[in-house]
Scaffold this active site. Structure first.
Site, PDB file in Angstrom:
ATOM      1  N   LYS A  28       0.834  -1.199   0.000  1.00  0.00           N
ATOM      2  CA  LYS A  28       0.000   0.000   0.000  1.00  0.00           C
ATOM      3  C   LYS A  28       0.871   1.252   0.000  1.00  0.00           C
ATOM      4  O   LYS A  28       0.663   2.170  -0.805  1.00  0.00           O
ATOM      5  CB  LYS A  28      -0.912  -0.020   1.229  1.00  0.00           C
ATOM      6  CG  LYS A  28      -2.101   0.894   1.134  1.00  0.00           C
ATOM      7  CD  LYS A  28      -2.927   0.844   2.418  1.00  0.00           C
ATOM      8  CE  LYS A  28      -3.725  -0.446   2.545  1.00  0.00           C
ATOM      9  NZ  LYS A  28      -4.252  -0.659   3.898  1.00  0.00           N
ATOM     10  N   ARG A  99      -3.226   3.286   8.606  1.00  0.00           N
ATOM     11  CA  ARG A  99      -3.570   2.100   7.800  1.00  0.00           C
ATOM     12  C   ARG A  99      -2.443   1.084   7.798  1.00  0.00           C
ATOM     13  O   ARG A  99      -1.293   1.435   7.674  1.00  0.00           O
ATOM     14  CB  ARG A  99      -3.844   2.533   6.347  1.00  0.00           C
ATOM     15  CG  ARG A  99      -4.591   3.834   6.217  1.00  0.00           C
ATOM     16  CD  ARG A  99      -4.629   4.320   4.774  1.00  0.00           C
ATOM     17  NE  ARG A  99      -5.355   3.424   3.901  1.00  0.00           N
ATOM     18  CZ  ARG A  99      -5.404   3.569   2.579  1.00  0.00           C
ATOM     19  NH1 ARG A  99      -4.742   4.562   1.993  1.00  0.00           N
ATOM     20  NH2 ARG A  99      -6.076   2.718   1.844  1.00  0.00           N
ATOM     21  N   GLY A 108      -8.189  -6.610   4.287  1.00  0.00           N
ATOM     22  CA  GLY A 108      -9.077  -6.675   5.447  1.00  0.00           C
ATOM     23  C   GLY A 108      -8.555  -7.498   6.617  1.00  0.00           C
ATOM     24  O   GLY A 108      -9.223  -7.619   7.629  1.00  0.00           O
ATOM     25  N   MET A 110      -5.828  -6.971   8.452  1.00  0.00           N
ATOM     26  CA  MET A 110      -5.285  -6.158   9.535  1.00  0.00           C
ATOM     27  C   MET A 110      -6.176  -4.922   9.706  1.00  0.00           C
ATOM     28  O   MET A 110      -7.210  -4.818   9.093  1.00  0.00           O
ATOM     29  CB  MET A 110      -3.846  -5.802   9.235  1.00  0.00           C
ATOM     30  CG  MET A 110      -2.956  -7.025   9.339  1.00  0.00           C
ATOM     31  SD  MET A 110      -1.288  -6.680   8.884  1.00  0.00           S
ATOM     32  CE  MET A 110      -1.431  -6.262   7.205  1.00  0.00           C
ATOM     33  N   ARG A 372      -3.647  -1.620  -6.305  1.00  0.00           N
ATOM     34  CA  ARG A 372      -2.825  -2.837  -6.183  1.00  0.00           C
ATOM     35  C   ARG A 372      -3.223  -3.780  -7.303  1.00  0.00           C
ATOM     36  O   ARG A 372      -4.303  -3.633  -7.893  1.00  0.00           O
ATOM     37  CB  ARG A 372      -3.050  -3.510  -4.839  1.00  0.00           C
ATOM     38  CG  ARG A 372      -4.473  -3.992  -4.662  1.00  0.00           C
ATOM     39  CD  ARG A 372      -4.708  -4.618  -3.294  1.00  0.00           C
ATOM     40  NE  ARG A 372      -6.142  -4.634  -3.018  1.00  0.00           N
ATOM     41  CZ  ARG A 372      -6.683  -4.528  -1.829  1.00  0.00           C
ATOM     42  NH1 ARG A 372      -5.941  -4.400  -0.764  1.00  0.00           N
ATOM     43  NH2 ARG A 372      -7.984  -4.551  -1.675  1.00  0.00           N
ATOM     44  N   HIS A 490     -16.587  -8.114   1.173  1.00  0.00           N
ATOM     45  CA  HIS A 490     -15.514  -8.954   1.703  1.00  0.00           C
ATOM     46  C   HIS A 490     -15.634 -10.381   1.185  1.00  0.00           C
ATOM     47  O   HIS A 490     -14.681 -10.977   0.697  1.00  0.00           O
ATOM     48  CB  HIS A 490     -15.570  -8.950   3.236  1.00  0.00           C
ATOM     49  CG  HIS A 490     -14.591  -9.882   3.853  1.00  0.00           C
ATOM     50  ND1 HIS A 490     -14.909 -11.176   4.192  1.00  0.00           N
ATOM     51  CD2 HIS A 490     -13.277  -9.734   4.114  1.00  0.00           C
ATOM     52  CE1 HIS A 490     -13.826 -11.762   4.672  1.00  0.00           C
ATOM     53  NE2 HIS A 490     -12.820 -10.910   4.645  1.00  0.00           N
ATOM     54  N   SER A 798      14.405 -42.397 -12.023  1.00  0.00           N
ATOM     55  CA  SER A 798      13.235 -41.611 -11.667  1.00  0.00           C
ATOM     56  C   SER A 798      13.276 -41.441 -10.156  1.00  0.00           C
ATOM     57  O   SER A 798      13.275 -42.431  -9.414  1.00  0.00           O
ATOM     58  CB  SER A 798      11.967 -42.334 -12.101  1.00  0.00           C
ATOM     59  OG  SER A 798      10.850 -41.629 -11.645  1.00  0.00           O
ATOM     60  N   ASP A 803       9.414 -41.781  -1.020  1.00  0.00           N
ATOM     61  CA  ASP A 803      10.228 -42.664  -0.188  1.00  0.00           C
ATOM     62  C   ASP A 803      11.564 -42.020   0.156  1.00  0.00           C
ATOM     63  O   ASP A 803      12.074 -42.187   1.258  1.00  0.00           O
ATOM     64  CB  ASP A 803      10.462 -44.002  -0.900  1.00  0.00           C
ATOM     65  CG  ASP A 803       9.427 -45.032  -0.471  1.00  0.00           C
ATOM     66  OD1 ASP A 803       9.170 -45.123   0.743  1.00  0.00           O
ATOM     67  OD2 ASP A 803       8.872 -45.738  -1.340  1.00  0.00           O
ATOM     68  N   CYS A 865       9.024 -38.760  -9.867  1.00  0.00           N
ATOM     69  CA  CYS A 865       7.659 -39.280  -9.910  1.00  0.00           C
ATOM     70  C   CYS A 865       6.979 -39.209  -8.556  1.00  0.00           C
ATOM     71  O   CYS A 865       5.896 -39.719  -8.368  1.00  0.00           O
ATOM     72  CB  CYS A 865       7.640 -40.695 -10.457  1.00  0.00           C
ATOM     73  SG  CYS A 865       8.570 -41.841  -9.434  1.00  0.00           S
ATOM     74  N   TYR A 885      12.321 -34.532 -17.134  1.00  0.00           N
ATOM     75  CA  TYR A 885      10.868 -34.402 -17.007  1.00  0.00           C
ATOM     76  C   TYR A 885      10.445 -34.469 -15.547  1.00  0.00           C
ATOM     77  O   TYR A 885      11.211 -34.919 -14.684  1.00  0.00           O
ATOM     78  CB  TYR A 885      10.143 -35.495 -17.805  1.00  0.00           C
ATOM     79  CG  TYR A 885      10.333 -36.879 -17.235  1.00  0.00           C
ATOM     80  CD1 TYR A 885       9.493 -37.361 -16.235  1.00  0.00           C
ATOM     81  CD2 TYR A 885      11.346 -37.711 -17.695  1.00  0.00           C
ATOM     82  CE1 TYR A 885       9.668 -38.614 -15.699  1.00  0.00           C
ATOM     83  CE2 TYR A 885      11.530 -38.972 -17.171  1.00  0.00           C
ATOM     84  CZ  TYR A 885      10.692 -39.427 -16.157  1.00  0.00           C
ATOM     85  OH  TYR A 885      10.868 -40.661 -15.610  1.00  0.00           O
TER      86      TYR A 885
END
Ligand code: ADP
Ligand code: MG
Ligand code: MG
Length: 909
Positions: A28, A99, A108, A110, A372, A490, A798, A803, A865, A885
């Site tokens: 802000k 603020r 909203g 705070m 914002r 809100h 892989s 685990d 994986c 990958y």
């Protein structure tokens, strides 16, 4: 040494801060400074930095005031100079707002206090100065209300209880026989002030402070404190905002929207936050202040004429009534509207993103109080990114980086079944605040929503309006329904941020918290009754409605193409069935990274053959049983290979311990004995024999294939035969056979020999061959440490990071629920390492395994994986260590594709 600067001023087109100082000034504060610099009208003020919040938490209020007193006093003088008035003065008073404002926007969560600097004398001065006593007293009563709540802690006593200040307002309104706050006269407001002050004194034992400086320091401290209030804390956890960040405090000269009919306040979005449509929109109220628009107390009006007309249709308001009672700002104040329109264009062009702005009109003059990057739904996020790209506002890389990968999940959520929805009865219509389909049981309180969901129910949270206190309940509910509030309420803003279905402002609903009922046209719904919401149309339906999979829009496809253009890694899927394979392929999966085979032993009568194998006394008996499984497995593989034709499919050989396949309950053991024609004792003996103290570290993975080679042999045969069968049909397959739970290279060699010998045998029998790879899962730390040796033979790795995490940390995944939440709460761990890859520790094993493997075999194919393959920060890590990958569950494939592209882009930058 130069002194630390703790206060940054702004005003009159000048500022000490700027937009890229969000870490220090909060979002802000940084944007208030930036708006000054680009010539947008903003009331003057100053920002106390987020670093002071950290000091506050360490040193406490008194010491911190001493640290900042000088700078704050000077900054106030600057504000006084620009406003030509004096803070705390009773003739010519300067009022301020105090603020909050963190780095990341936490709307909203705070606290904010307006009209600070008033007391019994100053209010008279303000009345005289403005010639508007009603306004002066309205400001005063608002100040006491906010300060009394935020700083002095006068709050509702229970969740069913009303806000104590609102209760007094209702009392006075009833006594005076008026309906709206705006109908209260100056004397009524005076009366309110006096009753407010008595209530504060009575309940807190303290007098309301009259000194402006005392008020200011109290408010600054309260804003710092609000960083640690429970709702802010919860919001931070939900959005992974670090606790260390702290909030800045903005002190700013007040401008007044409550000065009469030429004043007002509002909230606007440069584009539609729900759908992404390029349409300026928002809401405002005349003669109102601060949060009035979002609090749902009065019905807000639309800013644009088009928006107003659309709203009237939804709210079932006639054109006549709309013009009389709810005209748009465009119609009511055309000049201000023009200026606001131009300003929002300017801001969007400057920030190159959709802006969410707050403004106030004081006696015909426009002031901006905040801008914002607006919170938005997943659908809106995708559309806005693609639109801005096509409008030439941003480049491809920026468009991709604008996507929050996890938010794509929303787009993949179910929608109502078209046929079911036509049968359903519409109870009421509200505003389409946040799209999606929700079905659930009615609950009226946020904490109860949590409890109900905890017991496995699905709920719709029904409220008159929501407040930041309701966050937790909103988060677990399927949908949110409110009786009051507009598109910027809100509930609406928070729901869109969460990607949660929300219908707001369904005015027909009468909600009684005490009785726990919702009444619509005389029909009473109780807590626990089922309702459904369509957040895209605002419709509220009676009962449960069936849902189906969504269809994806053209923008989604464009985004995915863009991701593929910029990515280096490909994304595969974890899939065990042809159906999942197809779903994933439609989402762009480039193969299967993990096909588990255990379910192929469980379903239907397969389990019987499997049990026969387990119970067999010798190898011969086992082979006989496996003969029965072979054709079934082969058929399974054919289905999967076909669905993934032309793409690689990694198949993992049997992994779980054998005891999982035999029944442990007496009853089931008897049934099995009957089926197999043997005694219960025989079964019980076998179960006992298979019992393990630590099954996760026991007789599983390749250890099974080593003690029972015929299992690996059968599986290898099923895979190769399936591939050959498809080849005959002209379908190309790319099998990758994966050996699980390798800890030493000898284990790999033994299993590999079985696979290759079997394959050769099948090739000979069939007089045909196919290409295939043999590789392994790296999931035991020792395998990562000896990866160079394993790669002498393994053609791919892989990383099984589930685990690997379990064994690297020594945490049993199935038991970690008892202590992991405590660890996270105490800050020992930042995240659950089973969800977010622990890059610091387990990551080293992954990186080392990859490097060592490639030191032996430079073209070693490497992937992941574990569950982490679909988690954005982990995907980025996989990119950095050079994986080929990642593989994840089908519905996370689009998320991983974006994360992979983002990783590649960040890498280049
Ligand atoms: P939040 O962070 O919850 O959005 P804000 O600090 O933005 O809270 O304050 C809430 C509202 O108070 C703003 O939308 C604005 O309308 C009003 N407000 C804040 N400061 C001022 C001011 N100096 N003058 C007029 N209105 C203000
Ligand atoms: Mg705000
Ligand atoms: Mg494993």
């Amino acid at each position: 040494m130069s002194k630390v600067k703790r206060v940054y001023t702004f005003g009159n087109k000048q500022a000490e801060g700027k937009a890229d100082m969000k870490n220090l000034l909060g979002g802000k504060g940084a944007n208030l400074a930036e708006m000054n610099l680009i010539g947008v009208p903003v009331p003057p003020g100053f920002t106390i930095t987020t670093e002071v919040c950290t000091e506050y938490n360490q040193l406490g209020k008194e010491k911190v005031i001493e640290l900042i007193r000088d700078e704050v006093e000077k900054a106030i003088v600057n504000v006084e100079r620009l406003m030509k008035s004096k803070f705390g003065d009773s003739e010519n008073p300067c009022l301020v707002s105090v603020r909050s404002g963190a780095r990341a926007s936490m709307p909203g969560m705070m606290d904010t206090i307006l009209n600070l600097g008033l007391n019994d004398e100053v209010v008279e001065g303000l009345a005289k100065k403005t010639g508007n006593p009603r306004f002066a007293w309205d400001s005063y009563r608002r100040f006491i209300q906010m300060y009394g709540d935020v700083v002095m802690g006068l709050k509702p006593e229970s969740k069913e209880a009303q806000d104590p200040f609102e209760e007094i307002i209702d009392e006075v309104k009833a006594e005076k026989g008026v309906e709206n706050d705006t109908d209260l006269t100056r004397d009524d407001l005076k009366e309110l002030v006096s009753r407010f002050k008595s209530a504060v004194k009575e309940q807190t034992g303290q007098d309301f402070p009259t000194d402006a400086w005392e008020q200011l320091w109290g408010a600054v401290a309260a804003v710092f404190d609000s960083w640690n209030n429970p709702r802010a804390d919860y919001y931070r956890k939900l959005n992974n905002i670090p606790e260390e960040w702290g909030t800045a405090v903005n002190v700013q000269a007040m401008v007044f929207g409550n000065m009469g009919d030429t004043s007002g306040t509002g909230v606007a979005f440069t584009r539609d936050a729900a759908t992404g449509e390029n349409l300026f929109n928002g809401e405002y109220l005349i003669n109102a202040q601060g949060e009035d628009v979002v609090a749902g107390i009065r019905t807000p009006r639309q800013i644009t004429k088009e928006g107003s007309e659309r709203w009237a249709v939804l709210a079932q308001v006639s054109e006549e009534k709309r013009l009389a009672d709810y005209p748009s700002l465009e119609e009511q104040m055309p000049e201000i509207y023009r200026e606001l329109f131009d300003t929002q264009r300017k801001l969007e062009t400057h920030y190159r993103d959709m802006q969410d702005l707050e403004f106030t009109i004081q006696e015909g003059k426009l002031w901006l109080l905040q801008t914002r990057n607006g919170k938005r739904t997943g659908a809106s996020m995708v559309k806005i990114a693609i639109d801005l790209l096509e409008e030439g506002m941003i480049d491809e890389e920026t468009a991709l980086l604008r996507i929050e990968p996890n938010k794509l999940d929303e787009l993949l959520h179910p929608v109502f079944d078209m046929e079911a929805i036509q049968q359903a009865r519409v109870l009421a219509k509200g505003l389409p605040a946040s799209p999606g389909a929700a079905t659930g049981q009615i609950v009226f309180f946020a904490d109860e929503a949590e409890e109900w969901v905890g017991t496995g129910k699905q709920v719709v949270l029904v409220r008159v309006e929501t407040s930041p206190e309701d966050l937790r309940g909103m988060n677990v509910a399927k949908g949110i329904l409110t009786a009051r509030g507009g598109m910027t309420s809100h509930a609406a803003v928070v729901a869109r941020g969460m990607g949660k279905c929300c219908v707001s402002g369904a005015g027909k609903l009468k909600i009684d918290y005490k009785a726990r009922t919702m009444t619509v046209d005389g029909q009473v719904f109780k807590e626990g009754d089922w309702i459904s919401l369509n957040g895209s149309t605002g419709e509220v339906y009676e009962g449960k409605i069936a849902t189906m999979d969504p269809s994806l829009s053209g923008d989604f496809g464009k985004l995915m193409d863009l991701a593929d253009k910029h990515t280096r890694m490909s994304v595969r899927t974890n899939a065990d069935t042809p159906k999942d394979s197809k779903v994933a392929r439609n989402f762009g999966a480039r193969g299967i990274g993990l096909c588990r085979t255990e379910h192929m032993f469980f379903e239907g009568d397969r389990i019987t053959a499997m049990r026969e194998m387990i119970l067999a006394a010798d190898e011969k008996g086992r082979r006989k049983a496996l003969e029965k499984l072979l054709p079934i497995q082969r058929e399974d593989f054919e289905g999967i290979f076909e669905a993934m034709h032309d793409l690689p499919v990694t198949i993992r050989l049997l992994d779980p311990p054998l005891h999982e396949f035999v029944p442990h309950e007496e009853e089931n053991q008897q049934e099995m004995a009957r089926d197999m024609g043997i005694t219960v004792e025989e079964i019980r003996a076998k179960v006992e024999e298979l019992h393990e103290f630590n099954p996760m570290l026991g007789h599983r993975g390749c250890r099974l294939g080593i003690t029972y080679p015929e299992i690996s042999e059968m599986q290898a045969r099923a895979i190769i035969e399936a591939a050959l069968n498809l080849k005959k049909k002209g379908i190309r397959t790319l099998p990758e056979i994966m050996i699980p739970l390798i800890g030493t290279h000898q284990e790999f060699k033994i299993q590999e020999d079985i696979i290759r010998n079997t394959a050769e045998k099948v090739f000979e029998e069939r007089g045909d061959r196919i290409e295939y790879l043999v590789g392994t899962m790296i999931e035991i730390p020792r395998a990562a440490l000896t990866a160079d040796k394993i790669a002498e033979r393994a053609e791919f790795f892989s990383f099984g990071t589930n685990d690997l995490t379990q064994m690297g940390f020594g945490y049993s995944r199935d038991d970690s629920g008892k202590f992991l939440p405590v660890y996270i709460n105490k800050g020992i761990l930042k995240y659950d390492p089973f969800q977010v890859l622990d890059q610091e520790g387990i990551g080293q094993l992954v990186e080392m395994g990859t490097k060592k493997g490639r030191s032996t075999r430079p073209d070693l194919k490497v992937g992941i994986c574990g569950e982490h393959g679909g988690e954005p920060s982990s995907v980025e890590f996989c990119h950095r260590v050079g994986m080929n990958y990642v593989s994840c569950s089908p519905y996370r494939v689009p998320i991983a594709r974006i994360a992979a592209a983002q990783a590649a882009i960040k890498d280049k930058q």
